[in-house]
Design a protein around this motif. Structure first.
Motif, PDB file in Angstrom:
ATOM      1  N   ILE A 135       0.847  -1.185   0.000  1.00 35.68           N
ATOM      2  CA  ILE A 135       0.000   0.000   0.000  1.00 35.68           C
ATOM      3  C   ILE A 135       0.884   1.236   0.000  1.00 35.68           C
ATOM      4  CG2 ILE A 135      -1.776   1.301   1.243  1.00 35.68           C
ATOM      5  CD1 ILE A 135      -2.431  -1.372   2.715  1.00 35.68           C
ATOM      6  N   ILE A 136       0.728   2.083  -1.000  1.00 37.64           N
ATOM      7  CA  ILE A 136       1.382   3.397  -0.975  1.00 37.64           C
ATOM      8  C   ILE A 136       0.414   4.381  -0.336  1.00 37.64           C
ATOM      9  CG2 ILE A 136       2.149   5.355  -2.372  1.00 37.64           C
ATOM     10  CD1 ILE A 136       3.406   3.427  -4.294  1.00 37.64           C
ATOM     11  N   SER A 137       0.863   5.059   0.710  1.00 38.75           N
ATOM     12  CA  SER A 137       0.036   6.032   1.426  1.00 38.75           C
ATOM     13  C   SER A 137       0.745   7.382   1.414  1.00 38.75           C
ATOM     14  CB  SER A 137      -0.196   5.569   2.870  1.00 38.75           C
ATOM     15  OG  SER A 137      -0.911   6.529   3.606  1.00 38.75           O
ATOM     16  N   SER A 138       0.108   8.386   0.819  1.00 40.15           N
ATOM     17  CA  SER A 138       0.743   9.697   0.700  1.00 40.15           C
ATOM     18  C   SER A 138      -0.274  10.816   0.879  1.00 40.15           C
ATOM     19  CB  SER A 138       1.401   9.862  -0.676  1.00 40.15           C
ATOM     20  OG  SER A 138       2.508   9.003  -0.820  1.00 40.15           O
ATOM     21  N   THR A 139       0.195  11.919   1.395  1.00 31.22           N
ATOM     22  CA  THR A 139      -0.576  13.158   1.418  1.00 31.22           C
ATOM     23  C   THR A 139       0.076  14.114   0.442  1.00 31.22           C
ATOM     24  OG1 THR A 139      -1.162  12.816   3.737  1.00 31.22           O
ATOM     25  CG2 THR A 139      -1.430  15.039   2.850  1.00 31.22           C
ATOM     26  N   ARG A 199      -3.450   4.943  -1.400  1.00 29.89           N
ATOM     27  CA  ARG A 199      -4.287   5.785  -0.546  1.00 29.89           C
ATOM     28  C   ARG A 199      -3.717   7.202  -0.569  1.00 29.89           C
ATOM     29  NH1 ARG A 199      -6.014   2.184   4.777  1.00 29.89           N
ATOM     30  NH2 ARG A 199      -6.173   0.166   3.693  1.00 29.89           N
ATOM     31  N   LEU A 200      -4.506   8.131  -1.038  1.00 26.48           N
ATOM     32  CA  LEU A 200      -4.062   9.508  -1.199  1.00 26.48           C
ATOM     33  C   LEU A 200      -4.942  10.453  -0.410  1.00 26.48           C
ATOM     34  CD1 LEU A 200      -3.448   9.612  -5.056  1.00 26.48           C
ATOM     35  CD2 LEU A 200      -1.699   9.510  -3.267  1.00 26.48           C
ATOM     36  N   LEU A 205     -11.163   3.084  -8.438  1.00 23.66           N
ATOM     37  CA  LEU A 205     -11.513   3.850  -7.239  1.00 23.66           C
ATOM     38  C   LEU A 205     -12.422   3.011  -6.348  1.00 23.66           C
ATOM     39  CD1 LEU A 205     -11.396   6.571  -5.711  1.00 23.66           C
ATOM     40  CD2 LEU A 205     -13.438   7.249  -7.011  1.00 23.66           C
ATOM     41  N   GLU A 206     -11.959   2.754  -5.118  1.00 18.98           N
ATOM     42  CA  GLU A 206     -12.735   1.941  -4.180  1.00 18.98           C
ATOM     43  C   GLU A 206     -13.505   2.788  -3.180  1.00 18.98           C
ATOM     44  OE1 GLU A 206     -10.727  -1.271  -2.223  1.00 18.98           O
ATOM     45  OE2 GLU A 206     -11.343  -2.515  -3.924  1.00 18.98           O
ATOM     46  N   ASN A 207     -12.957   3.962  -2.854  1.00 19.16           N
ATOM     47  CA  ASN A 207     -13.606   4.786  -1.842  1.00 19.16           C
ATOM     48  C   ASN A 207     -13.100   6.217  -1.951  1.00 19.16           C
ATOM     49  OD1 ASN A 207     -15.196   5.469   0.311  1.00 19.16           O
ATOM     50  ND2 ASN A 207     -13.948   4.462   1.874  1.00 19.16           N
ATOM     51  N   SER A 208     -13.955   7.155  -1.593  1.00 20.06           N
ATOM     52  CA  SER A 208     -13.566   8.561  -1.515  1.00 20.06           C
ATOM     53  C   SER A 208     -14.463   9.242  -0.498  1.00 20.06           C
ATOM     54  CB  SER A 208     -13.693   9.248  -2.881  1.00 20.06           C
ATOM     55  OG  SER A 208     -15.018   9.243  -3.336  1.00 20.06           O
ATOM     56  N   LEU A 229      -8.747   9.480  -1.009  1.00 18.87           N
ATOM     57  CA  LEU A 229      -9.026   8.582  -2.140  1.00 18.87           C
ATOM     58  C   LEU A 229      -8.337   7.254  -1.899  1.00 18.87           C
ATOM     59  CD1 LEU A 229      -8.302  11.097  -5.052  1.00 18.87           C
ATOM     60  CD2 LEU A 229     -10.538  10.559  -4.060  1.00 18.87           C
ATOM     61  N   LYS A 230      -9.053   6.175  -2.199  1.00 15.92           N
ATOM     62  CA  LYS A 230      -8.477   4.838  -2.080  1.00 15.92           C
ATOM     63  C   LYS A 230      -8.657   4.114  -3.404  1.00 15.92           C
ATOM     64  CE  LYS A 230      -8.999   0.469   0.453  1.00 15.92           C
ATOM     65  NZ  LYS A 230      -9.782  -0.230   1.508  1.00 15.92           N
ATOM     66  N   TYR A 231      -7.543   3.698  -4.010  1.00 14.24           N
ATOM     67  CA  TYR A 231      -7.547   3.026  -5.294  1.00 14.24           C
ATOM     68  C   TYR A 231      -6.932   1.629  -5.171  1.00 14.24           C
ATOM     69  CZ  TYR A 231      -8.264   7.545  -7.671  1.00 14.24           C
ATOM     70  OH  TYR A 231      -8.747   8.746  -8.108  1.00 14.24           O
ATOM     71  N   LYS A 232      -7.462   0.699  -5.923  1.00 15.23           N
ATOM     72  CA  LYS A 232      -6.790  -0.572  -6.177  1.00 15.23           C
ATOM     73  C   LYS A 232      -6.147  -0.480  -7.563  1.00 15.23           C
ATOM     74  CE  LYS A 232      -7.437  -3.084  -2.496  1.00 15.23           C
ATOM     75  NZ  LYS A 232      -8.501  -4.071  -2.362  1.00 15.23           N
ATOM     76  N   ILE A 233      -5.020  -1.161  -7.721  1.00 10.68           N
ATOM     77  CA  ILE A 233      -4.323  -1.149  -9.005  1.00 10.68           C
ATOM     78  C   ILE A 233      -4.532  -2.482  -9.699  1.00 10.68           C
ATOM     79  CG2 ILE A 233      -2.080  -0.931 -10.131  1.00 10.68           C
ATOM     80  CD1 ILE A 233      -1.235   0.941  -7.935  1.00 10.68           C
TER      81      ILE A 233
END
Length: 207
Positions: free
Chosen positions: A6-10, A158-159, A188-191, A202-206
């Motif tokens: 999981i890449i998590s960044s702001t 997760r951004l 896009l799974e969730n926002s 934002l939460k994305y699956k690749i």
């Protein structure tokens, strides 16, 4: 089977982790809590060498209670100061490097595990095979994020979008870029809005 990554960044609205002068204070208090909740849910947290040099993080849990994850530092040169906070053990810290220099003995004397690597995906595989890691959280920086994405070993993104525009600085994915047809496809799974009312998550699956 390799660990889940999981890449998590702001980042700023224009996709920057930091401004041209290195400013990177983008997270609200709620965002910091979310980050530490995720840290508590993974087996390892990974950062690149420049993140260590600029931020000097401990990568321990601070805003949420739980077990500290294994800390993973990626530095091709191994040119890092052993006095940085992340090298104060425990918890377990692993330094992945391509270097072979006498300086590495100082890390080992401090309890840091030193490993060699070929590609960043090799690191992910090694963590699973030798350290029982099943889930990895990547906290940057941009070059490490890009290398993992380019090599195809990222599962989730997760951004947090901060209401800031830098115009110049460090990209969340700092690399040569994909040709358009080769760009990864995201689902896009969730926002949702942050509790602060100013940020979007934002939460994305690749694929």
């Amino acid at each position: 089977m390799r660990p889940f990554v999981i890449i998590s960044s702001t980042m700023s609205i224009d996709g920057r982790l930091a401004s041209r002068d290195g400013f990177s204070e983008l997270s609200c208090p709620y965002d910091k809590i979310r980050q530490h909740v995720l840290r508590s849910e993974v087996d390892a947290v990974m950062v690149g060498a420049n993140t260590v040099r600029v931020d000097n993080p401990s990568l321990k849990l601070k805003y949420f209670k739980g077990k500290d994850p294994v800390r993973v530092i990626v530095s091709e040169s191994g040119n890092l100061d052993p006095s940085y906070r992340v090298f104060q053990t425990p918890p377990t810290t692993i330094l992945y490097t391509k270097a072979d220099s006498p300086q590495l003995r100082e890390f080992i004397s401090r309890g840091v595990i030193v490993r060699r690597f070929g590609t960043v995906c090799d690191i992910i595989t090694d963590l699973g095979e030798h350290f029982n890691v099943r889930k990895v959280m990547v906290e940057g920086g941009g070059k490490l994020n890009w290398a993992l994405l380019r090599e195809g070993c990222v599962d989730e993104l997760r951004l947090t979008i901060s209401p800031t525009i830098f115009g110049e600085g460090v990209n969340v994915f700092q690399g040569e870029g994909f040709p358009g047809k080769d760009a990864p496809r995201l689902v896009l799974e969730n926002s949702y809005f942050c509790q602060c009312g100013k940020e979007i998550i934002l939460k994305y699956k690749i694929k």
